[in-house]
Design a protein around this motif. Structure first.
Motif, PDB file in Angstrom:
ATOM      1  N   PRO A 255      41.254  30.862  33.799  1.00 48.19           N
ATOM      2  CA  PRO A 255      42.407  31.147  34.671  1.00 48.19           C
ATOM      3  C   PRO A 255      42.857  32.594  34.519  1.00 48.19           C
ATOM      4  N   GLY A 256      43.061  33.258  35.641  1.00 52.19           N
ATOM      5  CA  GLY A 256      43.518  34.645  35.619  1.00 52.19           C
ATOM      6  C   GLY A 256      42.423  35.674  35.482  1.00 52.19           C
ATOM      7  N   SER A 257      41.159  35.248  35.306  1.00 52.38           N
ATOM      8  CA  SER A 257      40.075  36.199  35.046  1.00 52.38           C
ATOM      9  C   SER A 257      39.113  36.370  36.216  1.00 52.38           C
ATOM     10  N   GLY A 258      39.108  35.434  37.152  1.00 55.41           N
ATOM     11  CA  GLY A 258      38.162  35.514  38.256  1.00 55.41           C
ATOM     12  C   GLY A 258      38.355  36.730  39.135  1.00 55.41           C
ATOM     13  N   ARG A 259      39.585  37.229  39.218  1.00 51.30           N
ATOM     14  CA  ARG A 259      39.852  38.342  40.125  1.00 51.30           C
ATOM     15  C   ARG A 259      39.160  39.628  39.690  1.00 51.30           C
ATOM     16  N   ALA A 260      38.719  39.710  38.441  1.00 48.79           N
ATOM     17  CA  ALA A 260      37.967  40.877  37.997  1.00 48.79           C
ATOM     18  C   ALA A 260      36.668  41.034  38.788  1.00 48.79           C
ATOM     19  N   PHE A 261      36.177  39.925  39.359  1.00 47.80           N
ATOM     20  CA  PHE A 261      34.912  39.960  40.098  1.00 47.80           C
ATOM     21  C   PHE A 261      35.088  39.650  41.586  1.00 47.80           C
ATOM     22  N   LEU A 262      36.279  39.215  41.982  1.00 44.79           N
ATOM     23  CA  LEU A 262      36.515  38.797  43.365  1.00 44.79           C
ATOM     24  C   LEU A 262      37.464  39.778  44.037  1.00 44.79           C
ATOM     25  N   ASN A 263      37.286  39.987  45.313  1.00 48.11           N
ATOM     26  CA  ASN A 263      38.027  41.045  45.996  1.00 48.11           C
ATOM     27  C   ASN A 263      39.462  40.677  46.353  1.00 48.11           C
ATOM     28  N   ALA A 264      39.698  39.439  46.708  1.00 48.35           N
ATOM     29  CA  ALA A 264      40.992  39.052  47.263  1.00 48.35           C
ATOM     30  C   ALA A 264      41.920  38.490  46.195  1.00 48.35           C
ATOM     31  N   PRO A 265      43.239  38.538  46.410  1.00 54.51           N
ATOM     32  CA  PRO A 265      44.167  37.832  45.520  1.00 54.51           C
ATOM     33  C   PRO A 265      43.812  36.350  45.469  1.00 54.51           C
ATOM     34  N   LEU A 266      43.939  35.755  44.295  1.00 55.79           N
ATOM     35  CA  LEU A 266      43.556  34.354  44.139  1.00 55.79           C
ATOM     36  C   LEU A 266      44.429  33.409  44.950  1.00 55.79           C
ATOM     37  N   SER A 267      45.645  33.849  45.294  1.00 59.26           N
ATOM     38  CA  SER A 267      46.511  33.004  46.125  1.00 59.26           C
ATOM     39  C   SER A 267      45.885  32.748  47.487  1.00 59.26           C
ATOM     40  N   GLU A 268      45.054  33.685  47.971  1.00 64.04           N
ATOM     41  CA  GLU A 268      44.384  33.520  49.263  1.00 64.04           C
ATOM     42  C   GLU A 268      43.186  32.579  49.159  1.00 64.04           C
ATOM     43  N   MET A 269      42.790  32.229  47.939  1.00 64.30           N
ATOM     44  CA  MET A 269      41.652  31.330  47.736  1.00 64.30           C
ATOM     45  C   MET A 269      42.088  29.948  47.266  1.00 64.30           C
ATOM     46  N   LEU A 270      43.389  29.725  47.124  1.00 61.73           N
ATOM     47  CA  LEU A 270      43.882  28.448  46.598  1.00 61.73           C
ATOM     48  C   LEU A 270      43.375  27.290  47.458  1.00 61.73           C
ATOM     49  N   GLY A 271      42.650  26.377  46.825  1.00 61.95           N
ATOM     50  CA  GLY A 271      42.133  25.210  47.523  1.00 61.95           C
ATOM     51  C   GLY A 271      41.008  25.513  48.491  1.00 61.95           C
TER      52      GLY A 271
END
Length: 279
Positions: free
Chosen positions: A101-117
């Motif tokens: 948790p909290g670490s995926g954004r180091a490799f992903l472009n978008a805020p994680l809130s935009e990927m929820l679900g």
């Protein structure tokens, strides 16, 4: 690379592997499942939320997540607040990356809130890191260990290229996540705000950006995870006692929140765990 033997999903040839030292702050594990197609090959599993995100490389038949078929060979799975129903049929051959948790954004472009679900393709996120060329190279390799070695080389190179972009906010985020986890989701967030010397809105922005949900929602997942642990192992405790120890106000609140996250009531979950403790 160390393999971790897991009793769960043995019928799918499930294996879990630790990441290399350089990626351990970001990646919880890699997992691999493989099974040949058979006449009765449908498998249904439930993936319970813990706040992390991930990547699935699928080299077998299409998979179904919550009833939706996904034919893409690479999927980015966002964080969830409810259990996900995974259905596998035919040939199963998949490699997964599970970010802390909290670490995926180091490799992903978008805020994680935009990927929820959400379950998205690399093209949806404009992720050059996970292009078709990588997926094809992974598919051609014969073992999970060889696939992971190639993937780690790519991830480490990507991380090194953007290391200067990592900010002090990452340290705050790790402190906040560790604090909530240690408290099993039961700590009062005002104490965390004092330790970090930031305001509530700033903390919520950090969580939405890096975790995809608010600190309160993440705390609920941690309380639910602790309740699951108690339900599996403290068989002499009543549901009321377990709900109390896990930080829920009363039994009704416990049942409502547990079912919202896991999809079934605590009582049904306990019965399933007692009859099939390895799943």
């Amino acid at each position: 690379m160390e393999q971790i033997n897991m009793p769960t999903l043995v019928h799918l040839g499930f294996q879990r592997f630790l990441p290399c030292v350089g990626l351990q702050p970001y990646i919880q594990c890699y997992w691999h499942i493989v099974r040949a197609a058979g006449p009765e090959s449908l498998s249904t599993e439930f993936m319970h939320p813990e706040g992390g995100s991930g990547i699935i490389f699928n080299f077998g038949a299409p998979i179904h997540l919550d009833g939706m078929q996904h034919s893409a060979h690479c999927l980015v799975t966002g964080p969830t607040r409810q259990s996900t129903k995974l259905e596998l049929s035919g040939k199963v051959d998949a490699l997964g990356v599970r970010f802390w948790p909290g670490s995926g954004r180091a490799f992903l472009n978008a805020p994680l809130s935009e990927m929820l679900g959400q379950n998205l393709t690399p093209a949806d996120l404009s992720l050059v890191l996970l292009g078709d060329e990588l997926t094809e190279r992974l598919a051609a390799l014969p073992t999970a260990q060889a696939k992971i070695a190639l993937l780690e080389t790519r991830l480490l190179h990507y991380l090194a290229a953007r290391e200067s972009l990592l900010e002090a906010s990452e340290l705050r985020m790790r402190h906040a996540l560790n604090w909530i986890t240690r408290q099993r989701g039961q700590g009062e967030l005002r104490h965390l705000l004092g330790e970090l010397d930031i305001g509530q809105r700033q903390l919520e922005r950090l969580f939405l950006q890096d975790v995809g949900m608010t600190p309160k929602n993440y705390s609920i997942l941690q309380r639910t995870a602790y309740a699951k642990e108690l339900l599996r192992h403290d068989i002499d405790k009543s549901l009321t006692d377990i709900g109390y120890h896990a930080g829920f106000y009363d039994q009704a609140h416990f049942i409502r929140e547990f079912k919202k996250v896991i999809g079934i009531t605590p009582g049904i979950y306990r019965n399933k765990a007692l009859h099939n403790p390895k799943r």
